[in-house]
Design a protein around this motif. Sequence first.
Motif, PDB file in Angstrom:
ATOM      1  N   ALA A 107      -6.847 -31.471 -69.613  1.00  0.00           N
ATOM      2  CA  ALA A 107      -5.212 -31.234 -69.610  1.00  0.00           C
ATOM      3  C   ALA A 107      -4.767 -31.996 -68.406  1.00  0.00           C
ATOM      4  O   ALA A 107      -3.829 -32.711 -68.599  1.00  0.00           O
ATOM      5  CB  ALA A 107      -5.135 -29.739 -69.514  1.00  0.00           C
ATOM      6  N   VAL A 108      -5.563 -31.941 -67.369  1.00  0.00           N
ATOM      7  CA  VAL A 108      -4.828 -32.422 -66.245  1.00  0.00           C
ATOM      8  C   VAL A 108      -4.797 -34.234 -66.084  1.00  0.00           C
ATOM      9  O   VAL A 108      -3.951 -34.692 -65.918  1.00  0.00           O
ATOM     10  CB  VAL A 108      -5.521 -32.191 -64.849  1.00  0.00           C
ATOM     11  CG1 VAL A 108      -5.296 -32.929 -63.522  1.00  0.00           C
ATOM     12  CG2 VAL A 108      -5.053 -30.755 -64.542  1.00  0.00           C
ATOM     13  N   LEU A 208      -3.030 -25.565 -70.419  1.00  0.00           N
ATOM     14  CA  LEU A 208      -3.972 -24.984 -70.128  1.00  0.00           C
ATOM     15  C   LEU A 208      -4.062 -23.590 -70.626  1.00  0.00           C
ATOM     16  O   LEU A 208      -5.047 -22.811 -70.946  1.00  0.00           O
ATOM     17  CB  LEU A 208      -3.708 -24.611 -68.623  1.00  0.00           C
ATOM     18  CG  LEU A 208      -3.899 -25.636 -67.572  1.00  0.00           C
ATOM     19  CD1 LEU A 208      -3.056 -25.617 -66.047  1.00  0.00           C
ATOM     20  CD2 LEU A 208      -5.266 -26.125 -67.584  1.00  0.00           C
ATOM     21  N   ALA A 209      -2.724 -22.883 -71.136  1.00  0.00           N
ATOM     22  CA  ALA A 209      -2.734 -21.469 -71.354  1.00  0.00           C
ATOM     23  C   ALA A 209      -2.600 -21.285 -73.061  1.00  0.00           C
ATOM     24  O   ALA A 209      -3.081 -20.055 -73.616  1.00  0.00           O
ATOM     25  CB  ALA A 209      -1.635 -20.836 -71.245  1.00  0.00           C
ATOM     26  N   GLY A 210      -2.139 -22.507 -73.531  1.00  0.00           N
ATOM     27  CA  GLY A 210      -2.095 -22.294 -75.305  1.00  0.00           C
ATOM     28  C   GLY A 210      -0.437 -21.771 -75.717  1.00  0.00           C
ATOM     29  O   GLY A 210      -0.260 -21.722 -76.769  1.00  0.00           O
ATOM     30  N   PHE A 211       0.236 -21.746 -74.790  1.00  0.00           N
ATOM     31  CA  PHE A 211       1.723 -21.202 -74.795  1.00  0.00           C
ATOM     32  C   PHE A 211       2.545 -21.815 -73.586  1.00  0.00           C
ATOM     33  O   PHE A 211       2.060 -22.111 -72.527  1.00  0.00           O
ATOM     34  CB  PHE A 211       1.898 -19.930 -75.074  1.00  0.00           C
ATOM     35  CG  PHE A 211       1.204 -18.839 -74.174  1.00  0.00           C
ATOM     36  CD1 PHE A 211       1.697 -18.610 -72.910  1.00  0.00           C
ATOM     37  CD2 PHE A 211      -0.120 -18.498 -74.309  1.00  0.00           C
ATOM     38  CE1 PHE A 211       1.258 -17.698 -71.919  1.00  0.00           C
ATOM     39  CE2 PHE A 211      -0.670 -17.964 -73.276  1.00  0.00           C
ATOM     40  CZ  PHE A 211      -0.250 -17.486 -72.036  1.00  0.00           C
ATOM     41  N   LEU A 266      -2.374 -34.639 -59.199  1.00  0.00           N
ATOM     42  CA  LEU A 266      -3.239 -34.409 -60.324  1.00  0.00           C
ATOM     43  C   LEU A 266      -4.586 -35.125 -60.332  1.00  0.00           C
ATOM     44  O   LEU A 266      -5.721 -34.369 -60.404  1.00  0.00           O
ATOM     45  CB  LEU A 266      -2.632 -34.652 -61.587  1.00  0.00           C
ATOM     46  CG  LEU A 266      -1.344 -33.714 -61.974  1.00  0.00           C
ATOM     47  CD1 LEU A 266      -0.725 -34.016 -63.215  1.00  0.00           C
ATOM     48  CD2 LEU A 266      -1.882 -32.287 -61.923  1.00  0.00           C
ATOM     49  N   ARG A 267      -4.652 -36.214 -60.025  1.00  0.00           N
ATOM     50  CA  ARG A 267      -5.883 -37.125 -59.985  1.00  0.00           C
ATOM     51  C   ARG A 267      -6.749 -36.663 -58.869  1.00  0.00           C
ATOM     52  O   ARG A 267      -7.976 -36.839 -59.111  1.00  0.00           O
ATOM     53  CB  ARG A 267      -5.621 -38.871 -59.972  1.00  0.00           C
ATOM     54  CG  ARG A 267      -4.733 -39.051 -61.218  1.00  0.00           C
ATOM     55  CD  ARG A 267      -4.788 -40.628 -61.304  1.00  0.00           C
ATOM     56  NE  ARG A 267      -4.049 -40.855 -62.455  1.00  0.00           N
ATOM     57  CZ  ARG A 267      -4.083 -40.985 -63.697  1.00  0.00           C
ATOM     58  NH1 ARG A 267      -5.446 -40.510 -64.005  1.00  0.00           N
ATOM     59  NH2 ARG A 267      -3.407 -41.407 -64.585  1.00  0.00           N
TER      60      ARG A 267
END
Length: 414
Positions: A107-108, A208-211, A266-267
């Motif tokens: 994701a990141v 990450l969460a799905g929502f 993020l990286r």
Amino acid sequence: MARKIGSRYTAHQILGRGSAGTVWLGEGPEGPVAIKLLREDLASDEELVGRFVQERTALLGLEHPNVVSVRDLVVDGNDLALVMDLVRGTDLRTRLDRDRRLAPEAAVAIVADVADGLAAAHAAGVVHRDVKPENVLLDMQGPLGPGGSHRALLTDFGVAKLIDTPRRTRATKIIGTPDYLAPEIVEGLPPRAAVDIYALATVLYELLAGFTPFGGGHPGAVLRRHVTETVAPLPGIPDELWQLIVQCLAKAPASRLRASELGARLRELLPMLAGMPPLDVDEPDAEEDEAEEAALPAEPAPHSVSPVRRGAVPLVPGAKPADSNRDTHTSMRVPAPDELAGGARGTARVPRAAGAPRPGSARNRAATRRRRVVVSVAAVVLVAAAGVGTWAAVSGDDAGATPQDTKNSAPVSP
């Protein structure tokens, strides 16, 4: 059935339909292309066509490995089209529909790619204004990145700006996708680069969460949450990543990171996320969403929006060629200040570890009542036991117990 788009392109097959138009698999002088043919009512709008031509130079000059390049803009009779590179893969919405959520490392990595693309766009003075999973494409033919992720490319630059003409929306209307709209847009302020950062942080939360953090229910309730509520913590992610998300979801645009900063940060986090499985959290219940909708003032249905349906507008082969079942753009009035202030609950829809009841939900209230009953029963038992112990101690003394019999007995307090 094939159709000509201008003098240089031929559209062969519909890949998808969205609120702004139809995406075709096409052919041009240099090979396969994706052609976004805008709706006829947009093509007949002289003001929009003028803006379309004005944006030509900026859009054609936007070149970056994480941006789907616009090769040409076609204005021909009733046809108004963007001709873009063809990415062989799928879009991020389709990936989410399949997997529900991604491992944090993947994701990141995907969001870092998109942030890099946005940095290039913002440096060129272009604001996307509609960052969402439907507009992120995954290149399935390139090498895999961290966490097995595919290279991500952001597409549909310029479309939101073209549609959002003053005559169409005025200062009292909002154009965009409710789940990803920055609070300053909801409040009627002009969109600047920070709105893309807010939307991208929302996408990262969703991966990450799905929502999404503020989604669910009526679009008006969603818009109000963006302005009035703080994002609820996601259990199970490193604090460094969470603080980054919180900063980019700040209500004040100036408090958010710039796209280049977000991509770099993020990286830096990728090594600590290696091997971490997808989060195991439950989506918030719909109870409070329904209660909040009931409290909203009556309003005509927004233009071309369905708050409960999901779908993608694919720009690539392999995605579903059927019509999109979620028109994600909405045009609705800006909520009044009293409406924005009226529904604040402090914290947005609260995610929780899998199986745990949501705070404030019926399940949670029932569990709380059960705990209170258990505590009350335990208290009664303790009081009763204390009474029996006291009676036994007094009875023992009355029965003539010796000091040796009673010296090790501790008093029992109720």
